[in-house]
Scaffold this active site. Structure first.
Site, PDB file in Angstrom:
ATOM      1  NE  ARG A  81       1.918  -4.780  11.131  1.00 38.93           N
ATOM      2  CZ  ARG A  81       3.060  -4.601  10.457  1.00 38.93           C
ATOM      3  NH1 ARG A  81       4.202  -5.011  10.983  1.00 38.93           N
ATOM      4  NH2 ARG A  81       3.046  -4.001   9.296  1.00 38.93           N
TER       5      ARG A  81
ATOM      6  NE  ARG B 226       7.806  -2.272   6.448  1.00 40.94           N
ATOM      7  CZ  ARG B 226       6.466  -2.283   6.521  1.00 40.94           C
ATOM      8  NH1 ARG B 226       5.749  -1.771   5.547  1.00 40.94           N
ATOM      9  NH2 ARG B 226       5.879  -2.799   7.560  1.00 40.94           N
TER      10      ARG B 226
ATOM     11  CE  LYS C 167      -2.051  -1.051   3.925  1.00 37.72           C
ATOM     12  NZ  LYS C 167      -1.349  -2.322   4.249  1.00 37.72           N
TER      13      LYS C 167
ATOM     14  NE  ARG D  94      -4.797  -1.048   9.911  1.00 42.50           N
ATOM     15  CZ  ARG D  94      -3.718  -0.596   9.282  1.00 42.50           C
ATOM     16  NH1 ARG D  94      -3.735   0.572   8.682  1.00 42.50           N
ATOM     17  NH2 ARG D  94      -2.645  -1.318   9.242  1.00 42.50           N
TER      18      ARG D  94
ATOM     19  NE  ARG E  50       6.055  -0.168  10.107  1.00 40.70           N
ATOM     20  CZ  ARG E  50       4.940  -0.250   9.375  1.00 40.70           C
ATOM     21  NH1 ARG E  50       4.898   0.315   8.178  1.00 40.70           N
ATOM     22  NH2 ARG E  50       3.887  -0.875   9.820  1.00 40.70           N
TER      23      ARG E  50
HETATM   24  P1  AP5 Z   1       4.859  -1.569   1.948  1.00 37.00           P
HETATM   25  O1  AP5 Z   1       4.569  -0.775   0.736  1.00 37.00           O
HETATM   26  O2  AP5 Z   1       5.560  -0.900   3.076  1.00 37.00           O
HETATM   27  O3  AP5 Z   1       3.529  -2.337   2.438  1.00 37.00           O
HETATM   28  P2  AP5 Z   1       2.258  -1.807   3.210  1.00 37.00           P
HETATM   29  O4  AP5 Z   1       1.058  -2.459   2.572  1.00 37.00           O
HETATM   30  O5  AP5 Z   1       2.266  -0.330   3.296  1.00 37.00           O
HETATM   31  O6  AP5 Z   1       2.502  -2.505   4.613  1.00 37.00           O
HETATM   32  P3  AP5 Z   1       2.443  -1.910   6.087  1.00 37.00           P
HETATM   33  O7  AP5 Z   1       3.224  -2.880   6.946  1.00 37.00           O
HETATM   34  O8  AP5 Z   1       2.849  -0.487   6.114  1.00 37.00           O
HETATM   35  O9  AP5 Z   1       0.930  -2.067   6.383  1.00 37.00           O
HETATM   36  P4  AP5 Z   1       0.245  -1.997   7.725  1.00 37.00           P
HETATM   37  O10 AP5 Z   1      -1.159  -1.843   7.284  1.00 37.00           O
HETATM   38  O11 AP5 Z   1       0.526  -3.150   8.616  1.00 37.00           O
HETATM   39  O12 AP5 Z   1       0.951  -0.789   8.490  1.00 37.00           O
HETATM   40  P5  AP5 Z   1       0.513   0.695   8.818  1.00 37.00           P
HETATM   41  O13 AP5 Z   1       1.730   1.517   8.853  1.00 37.00           O
HETATM   42  O14 AP5 Z   1      -0.639   1.099   7.982  1.00 37.00           O
HETATM   43  O15 AP5 Z   1       5.734  -2.844   1.487  1.00 37.00           O
HETATM   44  C1  AP5 Z   1       6.166  -3.810   2.437  1.00 37.00           C
HETATM   45  C2  AP5 Z   1       7.515  -4.393   1.979  1.00 37.00           C
HETATM   46  O16 AP5 Z   1       7.347  -5.057   0.743  1.00 37.00           O
HETATM   47  C3  AP5 Z   1       8.620  -3.344   1.735  1.00 37.00           C
HETATM   48  O17 AP5 Z   1       9.842  -3.926   2.112  1.00 37.00           O
HETATM   49  C4  AP5 Z   1       8.562  -3.111   0.229  1.00 37.00           C
HETATM   50  O18 AP5 Z   1       9.805  -2.686  -0.271  1.00 37.00           O
HETATM   51  C5  AP5 Z   1       8.187  -4.504  -0.271  1.00 37.00           C
HETATM   52  N1  AP5 Z   1       7.382  -4.479  -1.487  1.00 37.00           N
HETATM   53  C6  AP5 Z   1       6.327  -3.657  -1.793  1.00 37.00           C
HETATM   54  N2  AP5 Z   1       5.808  -3.981  -2.985  1.00 37.00           N
HETATM   55  C7  AP5 Z   1       6.541  -5.036  -3.457  1.00 37.00           C
HETATM   56  C8  AP5 Z   1       6.493  -5.837  -4.650  1.00 37.00           C
HETATM   57  N3  AP5 Z   1       5.571  -5.602  -5.603  1.00 37.00           N
HETATM   58  N4  AP5 Z   1       7.387  -6.827  -4.800  1.00 37.00           N
HETATM   59  C9  AP5 Z   1       8.324  -7.075  -3.831  1.00 37.00           C
HETATM   60  N5  AP5 Z   1       8.431  -6.358  -2.678  1.00 37.00           N
HETATM   61  C10 AP5 Z   1       7.549  -5.354  -2.502  1.00 37.00           C
HETATM   62  O19 AP5 Z   1      -0.048   0.534  10.323  1.00 37.00           O
HETATM   63  C11 AP5 Z   1       0.834   0.213  11.396  1.00 37.00           C
HETATM   64  C12 AP5 Z   1       0.055   0.146  12.683  1.00 37.00           C
HETATM   65  O20 AP5 Z   1      -0.512   1.458  12.972  1.00 37.00           O
HETATM   66  C13 AP5 Z   1      -1.153  -0.795  12.712  1.00 37.00           C
HETATM   67  O21 AP5 Z   1      -0.769  -2.134  13.033  1.00 37.00           O
HETATM   68  C14 AP5 Z   1      -2.012  -0.168  13.805  1.00 37.00           C
HETATM   69  O22 AP5 Z   1      -1.536  -0.462  15.086  1.00 37.00           O
HETATM   70  C15 AP5 Z   1      -1.811   1.339  13.569  1.00 37.00           C
HETATM   71  N6  AP5 Z   1      -2.800   1.906  12.625  1.00 37.00           N
HETATM   72  C16 AP5 Z   1      -2.566   2.453  11.401  1.00 37.00           C
HETATM   73  N7  AP5 Z   1      -3.708   2.850  10.829  1.00 37.00           N
HETATM   74  C17 AP5 Z   1      -4.699   2.541  11.703  1.00 37.00           C
HETATM   75  C18 AP5 Z   1      -6.108   2.669  11.670  1.00 37.00           C
HETATM   76  N8  AP5 Z   1      -6.753   3.203  10.607  1.00 37.00           N
HETATM   77  N9  AP5 Z   1      -6.818   2.234  12.732  1.00 37.00           N
HETATM   78  C19 AP5 Z   1      -6.220   1.702  13.819  1.00 37.00           C
HETATM   79  N10 AP5 Z   1      -4.877   1.540  13.918  1.00 37.00           N
HETATM   80  C20 AP5 Z   1      -4.122   1.949  12.860  1.00 37.00           C
HETATM   81 MG    MG Z   2       2.444   1.064   4.865  1.00 31.16          MG
END
Ligand code: AP5
Ligand code: MG
Length: 209
Positions: free
Chosen positions: A164, A122, A13, A88, A153
């Site tokens: 997660r 990552r 994402k 979410r 992270r």
């Molecule tokens: P990346 O692009 O970073 O993936 P992502 O989908 O953004 O994954 P996240 O881990 O950021 O998602 P998340 O939803 O768990 O975390 P968030 O920060 O939102 O890619 C991941 C890896 O893959 C990287 O190494 C990249 O290089 C690689 N990659 C990407 N595309 C690729 C491809 N095509 N091929 C190969 N490799 C590839 O949330 C974190 C925490 O915050 C949550 O757990 C929660 O506690 C809190 N939080 C955030 N939003 C909310 C909400 N709305 N409500 C409640 N709590 C929330």
């Molecule tokens: Mg992300």
């Protein structure tokens, strides 16, 4: 254009949101990035969110909803935005419906085994925020774009990643049906190369215009 990306942790994402937001000139609003910034700055909101994030749980809805509502009300989001990681939960989706509407929701699909591999490798730049996988890097400590320090992270440990993913399936996946019923959902295969996925998303968006 008012866009939202949904998909499990590691779906790509953030990686795709940076590219799509730049292409369409809209702000990339990532609730995960916003929360990590609050933690870094030691704000009360950050202090409240830290334990939830490090346990792989969701931060309470009221905290997140207030934060996003304020962000979307800023002038740069007047003509559109890309939401990454919000809503979410059903409560967050219903709250969002009260203060704005979405044009399209992109659902990025990736199998579980790939998610773990992607997240556990990552690296993120402390200075410019760029995200990499260790397989793309020659030097695991330094950002190839800006020279900043790369870090892992706190919630990217395998047992937290599994938690997660389980939370995603229980709380967030039901939103796929919610947005399908509204006629907003578009599926994109997220298991290919980064450039191919960007092209697939652009094709979907151009088709809906
Ligand atoms: P990346 O692009 O970073 O993936 P992502 O989908 O953004 O994954 P996240 O881990 O950021 O998602 P998340 O939803 O768990 O975390 P968030 O920060 O939102 O890619 C991941 C890896 O893959 C990287 O190494 C990249 O290089 C690689 N990659 C990407 N595309 C690729 C491809 N095509 N091929 C190969 N490799 C590839 O949330 C974190 C925490 O915050 C949550 O757990 C929660 O506690 C809190 N939080 C955030 N939003 C909310 C909400 N709305 N409500 C409640 N709590 C929330
Ligand atoms: Mg992300």
């Amino acid at each position: 254009m008012r866009l939202m990306f949904v998909g499990p942790p590691g779906a790509g994402k953030g990686t795709q949101a940076v590219r799509i937001a730049a292409r369409y000139g809209i702000p990339h609003i990532s609730t995960g990035d916003m929360l990590r910034e609050e933690i870094k700055n030691g704000t009360p909101l950050g202090q409240q969110a830290k334990a939830y994030i490090e346990a792989g749980e969701l931060v309470p809805d009221d905290v997140i909803i207030g934060m996003v509502k304020e962000r979307i009300s800023r002038p740069d989001a007047r003509d559109g935005f890309l939401l990454d990681g919000f809503p979410r939960t059903r409560e967050q989706a219903e709250a969002l419906d009260k203060f704005t509407s979405l044009d399209v929701v992109i659902n990025i699909n990736v199998p579980d085994d790939k998610l773990i591999h992607r997240i556990c490798g990552r690296r993120v730049c402390r200075q410019c925020g760029a995200t990499y996988h260790e397989s793309m890097l020659e030097n695991l400590k330094q950002c190839p774009k800006c020279g900043g320090e790369l870090y892992v992270r706190d919630d990217d440990k395998e047992e937290i990643v599994r938690q997660r993913i389980a939370v995603y399936k229980e709380k967030t996946q039901p939103l796929i049906e919610y947005y399908t019923k509204k006629g907003l959902l578009e599926d994109v295969v997220g298991s290919g190369g980064i450039d191919d996925i960007t092209e697939a998303i652009v094709a979907v968006l151009e088709n809906r215009k």
